[in-house]
Design an enzyme around this catalytic site. Structure first.
Site, PDB file in Angstrom:
ATOM      1  N   ASP A 101       0.836  -1.194   0.000  1.00  0.00           N
ATOM      2  CA  ASP A 101       0.000   0.000   0.000  1.00  0.00           C
ATOM      3  C   ASP A 101       0.875   1.250   0.000  1.00  0.00           C
ATOM      4  O   ASP A 101       2.007   1.223   0.490  1.00  0.00           O
ATOM      5  CB  ASP A 101      -0.905   0.019   1.235  1.00  0.00           C
ATOM      6  CG  ASP A 101      -1.974  -1.061   1.196  1.00  0.00           C
ATOM      7  OD1 ASP A 101      -2.329  -1.496   0.082  1.00  0.00           O
ATOM      8  OD2 ASP A 101      -2.450  -1.459   2.275  1.00  0.00           O
TER       9      ASP A 101
ATOM     10  N   TYR B 279       6.539  -8.490   8.550  1.00  0.00           N
ATOM     11  CA  TYR B 279       6.168  -7.074   8.665  1.00  0.00           C
ATOM     12  C   TYR B 279       6.400  -6.576  10.084  1.00  0.00           C
ATOM     13  O   TYR B 279       6.286  -7.337  11.058  1.00  0.00           O
ATOM     14  CB  TYR B 279       4.680  -6.880   8.355  1.00  0.00           C
ATOM     15  CG  TYR B 279       4.254  -7.234   6.961  1.00  0.00           C
ATOM     16  CD1 TYR B 279       4.248  -6.281   5.947  1.00  0.00           C
ATOM     17  CD2 TYR B 279       3.818  -8.523   6.654  1.00  0.00           C
ATOM     18  CE1 TYR B 279       3.835  -6.605   4.663  1.00  0.00           C
ATOM     19  CE2 TYR B 279       3.406  -8.847   5.367  1.00  0.00           C
ATOM     20  CZ  TYR B 279       3.414  -7.886   4.384  1.00  0.00           C
ATOM     21  OH  TYR B 279       3.006  -8.212   3.107  1.00  0.00           O
TER      22      TYR B 279
ATOM     23  N   ASP C 286      -6.755   1.751   8.160  1.00  0.00           N
ATOM     24  CA  ASP C 286      -5.456   2.420   8.257  1.00  0.00           C
ATOM     25  C   ASP C 286      -5.690   3.925   8.203  1.00  0.00           C
ATOM     26  O   ASP C 286      -6.814   4.399   8.434  1.00  0.00           O
ATOM     27  CB  ASP C 286      -4.496   1.938   7.163  1.00  0.00           C
ATOM     28  CG  ASP C 286      -4.963   2.268   5.749  1.00  0.00           C
ATOM     29  OD1 ASP C 286      -5.967   2.997   5.591  1.00  0.00           O
ATOM     30  OD2 ASP C 286      -4.329   1.796   4.789  1.00  0.00           O
TER      31      ASP C 286
ATOM     32  N   ARG D 176      -3.682  -4.742   7.562  1.00  0.00           N
ATOM     33  CA  ARG D 176      -4.734  -3.805   7.964  1.00  0.00           C
ATOM     34  C   ARG D 176      -5.915  -4.556   8.584  1.00  0.00           C
ATOM     35  O   ARG D 176      -6.497  -4.125   9.583  1.00  0.00           O
ATOM     36  CB  ARG D 176      -5.230  -3.006   6.762  1.00  0.00           C
ATOM     37  CG  ARG D 176      -4.261  -1.957   6.272  1.00  0.00           C
ATOM     38  CD  ARG D 176      -4.853  -1.198   5.103  1.00  0.00           C
ATOM     39  NE  ARG D 176      -4.925  -2.008   3.900  1.00  0.00           N
ATOM     40  CZ  ARG D 176      -5.948  -2.025   3.053  1.00  0.00           C
ATOM     41  NH1 ARG D 176      -7.023  -1.307   3.302  1.00  0.00           N
ATOM     42  NH2 ARG D 176      -5.913  -2.757   1.971  1.00  0.00           N
TER      43      ARG D 176
END
Length: 251
Positions: A48, A76, A90, A182
Site C-alpha cells: 500500500d 512485517y 489504516d 490492515r
C-alpha cells in the site's frame, strides 16, 4: 546485466509511493537505456502507498517468476493504534468510531495475539484490490457502496509484541501470501474488546529477500543508469538464478 533476459532488483519502497510507481520508474529508466519502447517489468507483491519496505522488482523474462516469488513468507513490522477504527483500517480514511482502552494490558495483548497464530480466517478489507463482479473492492468502497467479501484462509507463523501501550502496539508478523495486515489490525482491536487500525507498516522480508538487501529507489535508478547492460546472447535462455542483488554486482 541483462534486463531483457531477466534480472531481479530488491528495492526499499518509501511511504507515499505506490507499487506501480516503483515499477514505472524502473521501466522508464531501463527503456531509455536500451532505447526500447517497451520492456516487461513487474513486482512480486503489492505494498500500500502508506507502507514501506521490501519490493521485489523483476524484468524481462524473469517476470514469469512473479507467482513463485510472491509465494514466499512475508515479515512485517506493524504499529496499530487501539481505541479507534477507520473504514480502511489504516490512515487512508478518517476515524469513524472510538472505543475504551483502559482495560488493555500487556498481558491481555500477548494472550490475544497468541490466538492469531496458525491457520486463521480473515475477511479482506473493503478498501482492497479484491474483485467483486469484475470490479475492485476499493472502487466500490470509495463510492460508499456496500462491499461483501468472503473470508480467506491464511497462515500466520509468528506474532511478536515489540512495543506496548494501552493505546498503541507494535508487532512483528510473519505470515503467508495474501495476509492483509490492515485487516489483522482490525481483528486484533476487536479481540481486545476495543478498536484498532494500522498507523505504520514496514515489510522487512519476502521469501529470501531481506530489507537489509534492498536499495532506496533513487539509488537503484542511479545504478541502473551506470551499470553495464547487455543484450542476451541466447534470447531463449532464462537464467536459473533470479535473486541477484546490486550489492553482489560488479559495476
Amino acid at each position: 546485466m541483462d534486463f531483457i533476459t531477466g534480472e531481479t532488483l530488491l528495492i526499499d519502497k518509501p511511504v507515499g509511493w505506490t507499487s506501480f510507481d516503483i515499477v514505472k520508474r524502473v521501466r522508464s529508466t531501463l527503456t531509455r537505456r536500451y532505447g526500447l519502447k517497451k520492456l516487461k517489468v513487474g513486482h512480486a507483491g503489492t505494498l500500500d502507498p502508506l507502507a514501506s519496505g521490501v519490493m521485489i522488482v523483476v524484468t524481462g523474462r524473469s517476470t514469469k517468476m512473479i507467482e513463485q516469488l510472491q509465494a514466499g513468507v512475508k515479515e512485517y513490522i506493524a504499529t496499530i493504534a487501539l481505541g479507534a477504527t477507520t473504514p480502511s483500517f489504516d490512515l487512508e480514511t478518517e476515524i469513524d468510531a472510538r472505543y475504551p482502552t483502559d482495560h488493555i494490558t500487556r498481558q491481555l495483548v500477548e494472550q490475544t495475539l497468541s490466538r492469531f497464530t496458525g491457520r486463521i480466517e480473515q475477511i479482506p478489507p473493503a478498501f482492497s484490490a479484491c474483485k467483486i463482479d469484475g470490479k475492485r473492492a476499493y472502487e466500490l468502497a470509495r463510492k460508499g457502496k456496500e462491499v461483501d467479501l468472503k473470508p480467506k484462509i491464511l497462515v500466520i507463523d509468528e506474532i511478536e509484541l515489540l512495543e506496548f501501550s494501552p493505546v498503541s502496539i507494535t508487532v512483528r508478523v510473519v505470515c503467508s501470501k495474501g495476509t492483509y495486515i490492515r485487516a489483522l489490525a482490525r481483528d486484533i482491536g476487536q479481540a481486545l474488546r476495543s478498536g484498532g487500525h494500522l498507523t505504520a507498516l514496514r515489510r522487512t522480508r519476502v521469501g529470501d529477500a531481506l530489507i537489509g538487501d534492498c536499495l532506496e529507489i533513487d539509488r537503484t535508478v542511479e545504478l541502473l543508469r551506470e551499470v553495464d547492460i547487455t543484450l542476451p546472447e541466447n534470447p531463449d535462455l532464462i537464467p536459473e538464478k533470479l535473486s541477484q542483488r546490486f550489492s553482489q554486482t560488479k559495476i
